[in-house]
Design a protein around this motif. Structure first.
Motif, PDB file in Angstrom:
ATOM      1  N   LEU A   5      49.187  45.064  36.858  1.00 23.15           N
ATOM      2  CA  LEU A   5      50.623  45.127  37.086  1.00 23.15           C
ATOM      3  C   LEU A   5      51.358  45.529  35.818  1.00 23.15           C
ATOM      4  N   VAL A   6      52.662  45.792  35.956  1.00 20.08           N
ATOM      5  CA  VAL A   6      53.472  46.167  34.812  1.00 20.08           C
ATOM      6  C   VAL A   6      53.543  45.055  33.775  1.00 20.08           C
ATOM      7  N   ARG A   7      53.292  43.820  34.167  1.00 19.97           N
ATOM      8  CA  ARG A   7      53.344  42.716  33.224  1.00 19.97           C
ATOM      9  C   ARG A   7      52.021  42.507  32.507  1.00 19.97           C
ATOM     10  N   GLY A   8      51.090  43.432  32.665  1.00 21.72           N
ATOM     11  CA  GLY A   8      49.884  43.377  31.866  1.00 21.72           C
ATOM     12  C   GLY A   8      48.779  42.540  32.461  1.00 21.72           C
ATOM     13  N   THR A   9      48.851  42.165  33.750  1.00 19.84           N
ATOM     14  CA  THR A   9      47.750  41.441  34.340  1.00 19.84           C
ATOM     15  C   THR A   9      46.594  42.378  34.600  1.00 19.84           C
ATOM     16  N   MET A  10      45.396  41.821  34.826  1.00 23.18           N
ATOM     17  CA  MET A  10      44.202  42.624  34.980  1.00 23.18           C
ATOM     18  C   MET A  10      43.995  42.995  36.436  1.00 23.18           C
ATOM     19  N   ALA A 142      30.892  41.723  24.114  1.00 26.71           N
ATOM     20  CA  ALA A 142      30.849  40.302  24.463  1.00 26.71           C
ATOM     21  C   ALA A 142      32.058  39.905  25.305  1.00 26.71           C
ATOM     22  N   ASP A 143      33.223  40.457  25.000  1.00 23.15           N
ATOM     23  CA  ASP A 143      34.412  40.171  25.812  1.00 23.15           C
ATOM     24  C   ASP A 143      34.192  40.590  27.260  1.00 23.15           C
ATOM     25  N   LEU A 144      33.624  41.793  27.455  1.00 22.73           N
ATOM     26  CA  LEU A 144      33.417  42.303  28.803  1.00 22.73           C
ATOM     27  C   LEU A 144      32.292  41.576  29.525  1.00 22.73           C
ATOM     28  N   ALA A 145      31.356  41.002  28.780  1.00 21.69           N
ATOM     29  CA  ALA A 145      30.336  40.175  29.413  1.00 21.69           C
ATOM     30  C   ALA A 145      30.955  38.907  29.987  1.00 21.69           C
ATOM     31  N   GLU A 146      32.018  38.455  29.350  1.00 27.52           N
ATOM     32  CA  GLU A 146      32.700  37.241  29.797  1.00 27.52           C
ATOM     33  C   GLU A 146      33.714  37.517  30.889  1.00 27.52           C
ATOM     34  N   MET A 148      35.214  40.583  33.567  1.00 26.64           N
ATOM     35  CA  MET A 148      34.961  41.898  34.139  1.00 26.64           C
ATOM     36  C   MET A 148      36.122  42.854  33.907  1.00 26.64           C
ATOM     37  N   TYR A 149      37.354  42.334  33.922  1.00 20.10           N
ATOM     38  CA  TYR A 149      38.551  43.148  33.754  1.00 20.10           C
ATOM     39  C   TYR A 149      39.322  42.656  32.537  1.00 20.10           C
ATOM     40  N   ILE A 150      39.600  43.554  31.604  1.00 18.82           N
ATOM     41  CA  ILE A 150      40.371  43.176  30.420  1.00 18.82           C
ATOM     42  C   ILE A 150      41.493  44.194  30.229  1.00 18.82           C
ATOM     43  N   SER A 151      42.709  43.690  30.180  1.00 14.27           N
ATOM     44  CA  SER A 151      43.882  44.514  29.954  1.00 14.27           C
ATOM     45  C   SER A 151      44.453  44.132  28.596  1.00 14.27           C
ATOM     46  N   TYR A 352      42.902  49.271  29.188  1.00 15.22           N
ATOM     47  CA  TYR A 352      42.374  48.526  30.325  1.00 15.22           C
ATOM     48  C   TYR A 352      40.901  48.889  30.529  1.00 15.22           C
ATOM     49  N   TYR A 353      40.044  47.890  30.458  1.00 17.06           N
ATOM     50  CA  TYR A 353      38.595  48.093  30.587  1.00 17.06           C
ATOM     51  C   TYR A 353      38.075  47.352  31.814  1.00 17.06           C
ATOM     52  N   GLU A 354      37.063  47.952  32.451  1.00 18.07           N
ATOM     53  CA  GLU A 354      36.364  47.332  33.565  1.00 18.07           C
ATOM     54  C   GLU A 354      34.876  47.378  33.224  1.00 18.07           C
ATOM     55  N   ARG A 355      34.190  46.285  33.402  1.00 16.78           N
ATOM     56  CA  ARG A 355      32.822  46.134  32.890  1.00 16.78           C
ATOM     57  C   ARG A 355      31.885  47.259  33.351  1.00 16.78           C
TER      58      ARG A 355
END
Length: 394
Positions: A5-10, A142-146, A148-151, A352-355
């Motif tokens: 979303l525009v508020r930065g959620t994943m 390591a972040d993406l292992a924890e 799945m979606y990181i914004s 925005y990354y997706e594992r």
């Protein structure tokens, strides 16, 4: 379902995109999907824009700087950067809606308001583009292992306007997978706040948005959602069952505009990104998108320019060579909105990354013999949003 979303959620934007791509592969084998992931399709555009791009209306588009040999250290005459060397005083110009050079820490963005796990404002004159402050986004394996979606995102809402320019300087200091989606620009009514919903056609009287993305070839594309966007179901962009190239299911993912002939962006040095967007006159197709890299015009989409071919949800500049491709025609321009109350209102620096997407991009890079970092770092500096062309900071 999570959504970006525009508020930065994943979001699970990429998960939905993979499903659409699987349908295409299982259907007629045409790789010209609208996922926006990966490089130019095989047999794609046959020409380049190396000779420069003619300017769109209002003197605000990609031709203002001339051809591809532009010197970013000398902003084009009439731009804000030409009037404010080193950006000194630029924040006080009436055309400027937002400015942050990261010299004063957090406080100018709606969010975040302090350092996060992935975002840090740092002070180092040897690393900054100008002064000593800059923003660092770092997402690790390591972040993406924890998660799945990181914004890894900042966001700001500004005064709503019909036509707008953005400029920022970026640096990718490590060789690592680029974000699945990157910078976001959204337009909407005062109340609307729903950009980033995957597989969703926004209402024309509520809002629209587009991402500015980069793929494993280190080139750029617009990835746009609006109420007249095309579906990936049919070759002609419609969603009529039984159509030519029918994929058997209806889906709407961002429509892709990737200028051909791009040189990869430079790694481990600062470079300048400028963008321009103009909302349409209601009832007309006179909306436009354009971008420059280091002052050189790269992408320019407006009524009558460039010539190209629509195939499903992608516009192929100069045409394409798939069996379903039709002859190139002038681009019709954008009908982004059906209400004048829909205006540009927010901006996101969103790595925005997706594992799974990241793993696939990493594998592609390693197959090329590249040594890939476990840290996906992007540096940002000297962000300006304005109603006039800005130019690169000198």
């Amino acid at each position: 379902m999570k959504n970006r979303l525009v508020r930065g959620t994943m979001s699970n934007h990429f998960q939905s995109t993979l499903a659409a791509l699987a349908v295409i592969v299982a259907g007629c084998g045409d790789p010209s999907s609208a996922t926006g992931d990966g490089g130019a399709p095989a047999g794609g555009s046959s020409s380049s824009m190396d000779g420069g791009v003619s300017p769109p209306p209002d003197g605000g588009g990609a031709g203002d700087g001339g051809g591809g040999d532009e010197d970013a250290s000398v902003p084009p005459p009439g731009t804000l950067s030409a009037r404010y060397p080193g950006d000194e005083g630029i924040r006080d110009d009436p055309a400027v809606l937002f400015h942050d050079d990261f010299e004063a820490g957090w406080g100018r963005w709606d969010g975040p308001t302090a350092d996060t796990r992935t975002l840090h404002i740092e002070a180092d004159p040897a690393a900054a583009h100008g002064g000593q402050g800059y923003l660092r986004s770092t997402v690790t394996t390591a972040d993406l292992a924890e998660d799945m979606y990181i914004s890894s995102s900042t966001w700001v809402t500004h005064e709503r306007v019909d036509a707008i320019y953005w400029r920022f300087h970026a640096r990718f200091p490590e060789l690592a997978p680029n974000p699945h989606h990157w910078v976001r620009m959204a337009a909407g009514t005062e109340e609307w706040d729903w950009s980033g919903l995957a597989n969703t056609v926004p209402a024309g009287d509520e809002g629209f948005w587009f991402d500015f993305d980069t793929n494993t070839d280190d080139v750029f594309n617009f990835y746009a959602y609006w109420y007249k966007m095309r579906s990936g179901r049919c070759n002609d962009g419609t969603a009529t069952p039984g159509c030519a190239g029918d994929q058997g299911t209806t889906y709407y993912y961002g429509n892709v505009f990737e200028p051909p002939g791009q040189a990869p962006f430079p790694r481990d040095r600062w470079f300048c990104i400028e963008m321009h967007a103009r909302a349409n006159t209601v009832g007309e197709r006179d909306g436009a998108l354009a971008f420059w890299i280091d002052g050189a015009p790269i992408g320019d989409y407006r009524p009558g320019y460039p010539d190209g071919t629509w195939l499903r949800a992608q516009f192929h500049t100069a045409g394409c060579e798939f069996s379903a491709c039709t002859p190139p025609e002038p681009f019709e321009g954008f009908d982004f909105r059906s209400s004048e109350d829909v205006r540009f209102k927010s901006f996101m620096l969103d790595a925005y990354y997706e594992r799974d997407s990241d793993a696939r991009r990493r594998a592609e890079m390693e197959e090329r013999g590249l040594t890939v970092s476990d840290a996906r770092t992007i540096l940002y500096d000297d962000v300006v949003i304005a109603t006039e062309r800005i130019g690169c900071r000198r």
